[in-house]
Enzyme design. Sequence first.
Site, PDB file in Angstrom:
ATOM      1  CD  GLU A 123      -3.203  -1.040   2.179  1.00  0.00           C
ATOM      2  OE1 GLU A 123      -2.677  -0.395   3.210  1.00  0.00           O
ATOM      3  OE2 GLU A 123      -4.266  -1.502   2.091  1.00  0.00           O
ATOM      4  CD  GLU A 268      -3.708  -6.420   3.536  1.00  0.00           C
ATOM      5  OE1 GLU A 268      -4.436  -5.493   4.073  1.00  0.00           O
ATOM      6  OE2 GLU A 268      -2.480  -6.118   3.493  1.00  0.00           O
TER       7      GLU A 268
END
Length: 488
Positions: A123, A268
Amino acid sequence: MVCGAMRGLWVIKVFVLYWFMLMVSVGGIGANWGTQTSHPLPSDTVVQLLKDDGFQKLKLFDAEEETMNALRKTGIEVMVGIPNDMLQILATSTRAAQAWVSQNVSNHFNDGVNIRYVAVGNEPFLRTYNGSFLQNTLPAMQNIQGALAQAGLSSRVKVTVPLNADVYQSSSGRPSDGDFRADIRDLMLSIIKFQSDNGSPFTVNIYPFISLYNDPNFPVDYAFFDGTSSPVVDGSITYTNVFDANHDTLIWALRKNGFGNLPIIVGEIGWPTDGDMNANLQFAQKFNQGFITHISTGQGTPMRPGPIDAYLFSLIDEDEKSIQPGNFERHWGIYTFDGLPKYQMNLGVTNGGLVRARNVKYLDKKWCVFRPTASLADANVAPSVSYACANADCTSLGYKTSCGGLDARGNISYAFNSYYQKNDQDDVACGFNNLATITDKDPTTSTCRFEIMIETDSGSSWRTDSIQSRFALVFHLLYLYCLFLTMF
Ligand SMILES: *[C@@H]1O[C@H](CO)[C@@H](O)[C@H](O)[C@H]1NC(C)=O
Ligand SMILES: *[C@@H]1O[C@H](CO)[C@@H](O)[C@H](O)[C@H]1NC(C)=O
Ligand SMILES: *[C@@H]1O[C@H](CO)[C@@H](O)[C@H](O)[C@H]1NC(C)=O
């Protein structure tokens, strides 16, 4: 004679075939295994847990030697990770990239670890990073790609970057208005072109829980998968869950920029169980089971029919994660830190549901608590609790959390015990100006667990190959052999 017996066993054969089909049909479900924890389970124990539960894919945030060794010859598909703090060196040095691939991919690949992806960064474009990784992410991906090609692995191992779903958005809330975030749009286009050129997937992390956490007006049922009182209508499509809508916002963003067919991995997805009023066992089970059931139909989302490749977040709680995003951060696990399933789930692969980790070694059955004769008015209480909470974990204390119902003395005991256990039951860690004492009476209540830590120093642990899968394989081969014989 063997074959005669085999013929009689066609019922079992049908069952085995059915079992194989089940495994194939839900081949999409994987798990994230993060290790920001003070007392990690041994790698072998965790890998055994993955096998027991039928997880066939694993996503990692680094490439620890012990972890990789435990994954040898398990067949489990692995996505290895590169931490953000390595992006700069990998972006600027092809040598560093070659060394990384050599040590963390080629070596393990040759030893039988089924590495399929390298996640370059994690991220990296989150707004909280203030753009620190904008420059380096794509060059690091390119250098890792180059190193994989040089190692002869680029057709087997693909380069990706797990991105938070905040890299795209929709001004209207309708998926069809989706596009990449304006401040990183050019960069995103370069990345998706790179991925398309190299046959690599786009990896996105999608968190309906965070939508609910950030927006008190977010319709709760829209976060789950059983229909909603407030669907989002987008042309002819009606979205009844935010996962589909979010996923399809990405599809539209890709499509608008000419890459509508880029494969997508949901890197995720999950729901935490503690640390917030919406983080509890019921919601986590409902969400995760709902998601698995949703994807196991194979129908995909309205804009991308077909199987969905996804990794649950996460496998095990991590007591050393930063709680800057919220107290729930340390409670994403399907399992507690010591490998107990928090709730049951049907992954569609094993009949018995989730099992606990095997042969976990605990410290002694003792706890550190607030001394019964100590006074709540003691001036040392507040600083002692603050100290314990700052250095251990009090994220289960708070409004509508698992230990939120404790009284004042219980609160203090919880904090003291957390610190004591984190320090491996060291007597000195149960001092607190004589406010604390050690007890062998478990203070655990029906919702609030006073933990005992696990041993972490033992290097060796129990290990076995999957007898079940070996048996199935042998049986399958024997059957084919017999089938072959009966043809003549
Ligand atoms: C391989 O990965 C490990 C764990 O992430 C890291 O510490 C190490 O520096 C990497 N090796 C190289 C040569 O970069
Ligand atoms: C980002 O910027 C803010 C405000 O300038 C600062 O408080 C924060 O520490 C910065 N974060 C990082 C990761 O650099
Ligand atoms: C226990 O601690 C929590 C979190 O620090 C706090 O919100 C709560 O009010 C405390 N309860 C009592 C009875 O002191």
